[in-house]
Design a protein around this motif. Structure first.
Motif, PDB file in Angstrom:
ATOM      1  N   GLY A 196       0.612  -1.247  -0.620  1.00 15.12           N
ATOM      2  CA  GLY A 196       0.287   0.126  -0.003  1.00 15.12           C
ATOM      3  C   GLY A 196       1.083   1.224  -0.143  1.00 15.12           C
ATOM      4  O   GLY A 196       1.808   1.253   0.860  1.00 15.12           O
ATOM      5  N   ASP A 197       0.730   1.950  -0.569  1.00 19.42           N
ATOM      6  CA  ASP A 197       1.064   3.358  -0.625  1.00 19.42           C
ATOM      7  C   ASP A 197       1.380   4.176   0.608  1.00 19.42           C
ATOM      8  O   ASP A 197       2.295   4.828   0.125  1.00 19.42           O
ATOM      9  N   ASP A 198       0.579   4.162   1.615  1.00 25.86           N
ATOM     10  CA  ASP A 198       0.424   4.812   2.467  1.00 25.86           C
ATOM     11  C   ASP A 198       1.666   4.570   3.929  1.00 25.86           C
ATOM     12  O   ASP A 198       2.141   4.180   4.428  1.00 25.86           O
ATOM     13  N   VAL A 199       2.174   2.875   3.215  1.00 18.91           N
ATOM     14  CA  VAL A 199       3.227   2.559   4.324  1.00 18.91           C
ATOM     15  C   VAL A 199       4.760   3.053   4.126  1.00 18.91           C
ATOM     16  O   VAL A 199       5.508   3.020   3.449  1.00 18.91           O
ATOM     17  N   THR A 200       5.153   3.147   5.743  1.00 18.42           N
ATOM     18  CA  THR A 200       6.596   3.562   5.249  1.00 18.42           C
ATOM     19  C   THR A 200       7.362   2.728   5.122  1.00 18.42           C
ATOM     20  O   THR A 200       7.189   1.547   6.042  1.00 18.42           O
ATOM     21  N   ILE A 201       8.548   2.837   4.592  1.00 19.88           N
ATOM     22  CA  ILE A 201       9.467   1.851   4.880  1.00 19.88           C
ATOM     23  C   ILE A 201      10.768   2.657   5.498  1.00 19.88           C
ATOM     24  O   ILE A 201      11.571   3.477   4.681  1.00 19.88           O
ATOM     25  N   LEU A 202      11.192   2.050   5.971  1.00 18.15           N
ATOM     26  CA  LEU A 202      13.030   1.632   6.891  1.00 18.15           C
ATOM     27  C   LEU A 202      14.247   1.502   6.287  1.00 18.15           C
ATOM     28  O   LEU A 202      13.673   0.117   6.359  1.00 18.15           O
ATOM     29  N   PRO A 203      14.556   2.341   4.940  1.00 17.48           N
ATOM     30  CA  PRO A 203      16.019   0.651   4.721  1.00 17.48           C
ATOM     31  C   PRO A 203      16.961   1.208   5.434  1.00 17.48           C
ATOM     32  O   PRO A 203      16.689   2.078   6.531  1.00 17.48           O
ATOM     33  N   GLY A 204      18.429   0.148   4.744  1.00 18.76           N
ATOM     34  CA  GLY A 204      18.934  -0.177   5.806  1.00 18.76           C
ATOM     35  C   GLY A 204      20.099   1.041   5.896  1.00 18.76           C
ATOM     36  O   GLY A 204      21.061   1.292   6.461  1.00 18.76           O
ATOM     37  N   HIS A 205      19.590   2.169   4.527  1.00  7.27           N
ATOM     38  CA  HIS A 205      21.174   2.992   4.202  1.00  7.27           C
ATOM     39  C   HIS A 205      19.669   4.445   4.042  1.00  7.27           C
ATOM     40  O   HIS A 205      18.781   4.543   3.151  1.00  7.27           O
ATOM     41  N   GLY A 206      20.657   5.403   4.260  1.00  7.27           N
ATOM     42  CA  GLY A 206      19.322   6.726   3.639  1.00  7.27           C
ATOM     43  C   GLY A 206      17.656   7.267   4.870  1.00  7.27           C
ATOM     44  O   GLY A 206      17.968   5.971   5.849  1.00  7.27           O
ATOM     45  N   PRO A 207      17.124   8.287   4.433  1.00  8.96           N
ATOM     46  CA  PRO A 207      16.107   8.620   4.402  1.00  8.96           C
ATOM     47  C   PRO A 207      15.357   7.219   4.534  1.00  8.96           C
ATOM     48  O   PRO A 207      14.944   6.490   3.594  1.00  8.96           O
ATOM     49  N   ALA A 208      13.812   7.685   4.935  1.00 12.76           N
ATOM     50  CA  ALA A 208      12.819   6.436   4.628  1.00 12.76           C
ATOM     51  C   ALA A 208      11.637   7.287   4.040  1.00 12.76           C
ATOM     52  O   ALA A 208      12.035   8.448   3.660  1.00 12.76           O
ATOM     53  N   THR A 209      10.948   6.300   3.306  1.00 13.37           N
ATOM     54  CA  THR A 209      10.674   6.500   2.608  1.00 13.37           C
ATOM     55  C   THR A 209       9.302   6.533   2.311  1.00 13.37           C
ATOM     56  O   THR A 209       8.548   5.201   3.664  1.00 13.37           O
ATOM     57  N   THR A 210       8.211   6.516   1.098  1.00  9.91           N
ATOM     58  CA  THR A 210       7.199   5.536   1.570  1.00  9.91           C
ATOM     59  C   THR A 210       6.837   4.558  -0.087  1.00  9.91           C
ATOM     60  O   THR A 210       7.266   4.923  -0.698  1.00  9.91           O
ATOM     61  N   ILE A 211       5.849   3.634   0.244  1.00  8.96           N
ATOM     62  CA  ILE A 211       5.839   2.700  -0.531  1.00  8.96           C
ATOM     63  C   ILE A 211       5.380   3.498  -2.331  1.00  8.96           C
ATOM     64  O   ILE A 211       5.651   3.932  -3.358  1.00  8.96           O
ATOM     65  N   GLY A 212       4.481   4.444  -1.716  1.00  9.16           N
ATOM     66  CA  GLY A 212       3.501   5.553  -3.005  1.00  9.16           C
ATOM     67  C   GLY A 212       5.080   6.025  -3.549  1.00  9.16           C
ATOM     68  O   GLY A 212       5.048   6.508  -5.067  1.00  9.16           O
ATOM     69  N   ALA A 213       5.629   7.371  -2.840  1.00 12.76           N
ATOM     70  CA  ALA A 213       6.515   7.290  -3.568  1.00 12.76           C
ATOM     71  C   ALA A 213       8.019   7.008  -3.961  1.00 12.76           C
ATOM     72  O   ALA A 213       7.795   7.533  -5.376  1.00 12.76           O
ATOM     73  N   GLU A 214       7.766   6.042  -3.960  1.00  9.35           N
ATOM     74  CA  GLU A 214       9.187   4.625  -4.635  1.00  9.35           C
ATOM     75  C   GLU A 214       8.051   4.482  -5.419  1.00  9.35           C
ATOM     76  O   GLU A 214       8.648   4.318  -7.520  1.00  9.35           O
ATOM     77  N   ARG A 215       6.936   3.734  -5.600  1.00 13.27           N
ATOM     78  CA  ARG A 215       6.070   3.324  -7.176  1.00 13.27           C
ATOM     79  C   ARG A 215       5.811   4.432  -7.847  1.00 13.27           C
ATOM     80  O   ARG A 215       6.547   4.406  -9.269  1.00 13.27           O
ATOM     81  N   THR A 216       5.659   5.900  -7.704  1.00 10.38           N
ATOM     82  CA  THR A 216       5.590   6.858  -8.601  1.00 10.38           C
ATOM     83  C   THR A 216       7.027   7.511  -9.204  1.00 10.38           C
ATOM     84  O   THR A 216       7.538   7.711 -10.396  1.00 10.38           O
ATOM     85  N   GLY A 217       8.070   7.329  -8.306  1.00 15.13           N
ATOM     86  CA  GLY A 217       9.254   8.112  -8.874  1.00 15.13           C
ATOM     87  C   GLY A 217      10.842   7.282  -8.847  1.00 15.13           C
ATOM     88  O   GLY A 217      11.562   7.840  -8.635  1.00 15.13           O
ATOM     89  N   ASN A 218      10.435   6.182  -8.407  1.00 13.83           N
ATOM     90  CA  ASN A 218      11.851   5.139  -7.806  1.00 13.83           C
ATOM     91  C   ASN A 218      11.638   4.811  -9.441  1.00 13.83           C
ATOM     92  O   ASN A 218      11.690   4.189 -10.264  1.00 13.83           O
TER      93      ASN A 218
END
Length: 219
Positions: A193-215
């Motif tokens: 879901g686009d609202d889910v926050t992802i906490l990666p091993g490096h760098g800042p947090a982001t969201t599924i929605g931001a990565e779906r559209t901008g990655n």
């Protein structure tokens, strides 16, 4: 992040890996995700907040994520006077977990240790911690046994080195597979879901929605 949980990111190792300490302010119980090194820094925060660590979770077997796990397990077990288990990743990463000093030597690093988890995890199982349920999802490609820990109630996931803000994990290893990683991200992470926050091993947090559209790797 629900108000019932608090999160501290402790950068560790020369790679600036995000070691995550997740805890309940109500109970002072915690889990530590990917303690790659700098155990004294991790322990200082745990001591300052007077936390009781229930478990150490590993997303995968790379040195900067797992190289401090055995030392942290020893220190916590002595401090709490009871065993603190290391849990995860999937068993396919066992060769990496057992060769951490050799990995470190390639980068001129010392003081990182191999670790044998108290148990490996499998895709689809659920871990209970801090009054929450975390789904284990297998997302290979960066490493063969890489997993993600997802809390569907609080709508966040510890994703290790699978998906980053504007990027994905490296796959230029003998065991890496870029196509497999992107396919696994599409199958296991994007449907959360686009609202889910992802906490990666490096760098800042982001969201599924931001990565779906901008990655660019998911275009």
């Amino acid at each position: 992040m629900q108000a019932s949980l608090s999160l501290e990111i402790v950068p560790v190792t020369a790679f600036g890996q995000n070691c995550s300490i997740l805890w309940s302010p109500a109970t002072r119980h915690a889990v530590v995700v990917d303690p790659g090194g700098d155990v004294s820094r991790i322990m200082a925060f745990i001591t300052e907040k007077d936390l009781t660590v229930e478990a150490i979770w590993l997303t995968h077997g790379h040195l900067d994520h797992a190289g401090g796990a055995d030392a942290l397990r020893r220190e916590l077990t002595a401090r709490q006077e009871q065993a603190v288990p290391v849990i995860g990743p999937e068993r396919a990463d066992e060769p990496l977990l057992s060769s951490i000093p050799q990995q470190a030597a390639l980068f001129g690093l010392t003081g990182l240790e191999s670790v044998r988890p108290d148990r490996f995890v499998t895709h689809g199982e659920t871990l209970e911690a801090l009054g929450h349920h975390f789904e284990v999802r297998h997302v290979p490609g960066h490493t063969p046994g890489h997993v993600v820990f997802y809390d569907p109630a609080a709508r966040f996931a510890f994703v290790g080195d699978t998906l980053f803000r504007g990027g994905v994990g490296r796959t230029d290893f003998p065991y890496g597979d870029h196509d497999q990683l992107v396919a696994a991200i599409r199958a296991q992470l994007l449907p959360l879901g686009d609202d889910v926050t992802i906490l990666p091993g490096h760098g800042p947090a982001t969201t599924i929605g931001a990565e779906r559209t901008g990655n660019p790797y998911l275009a």
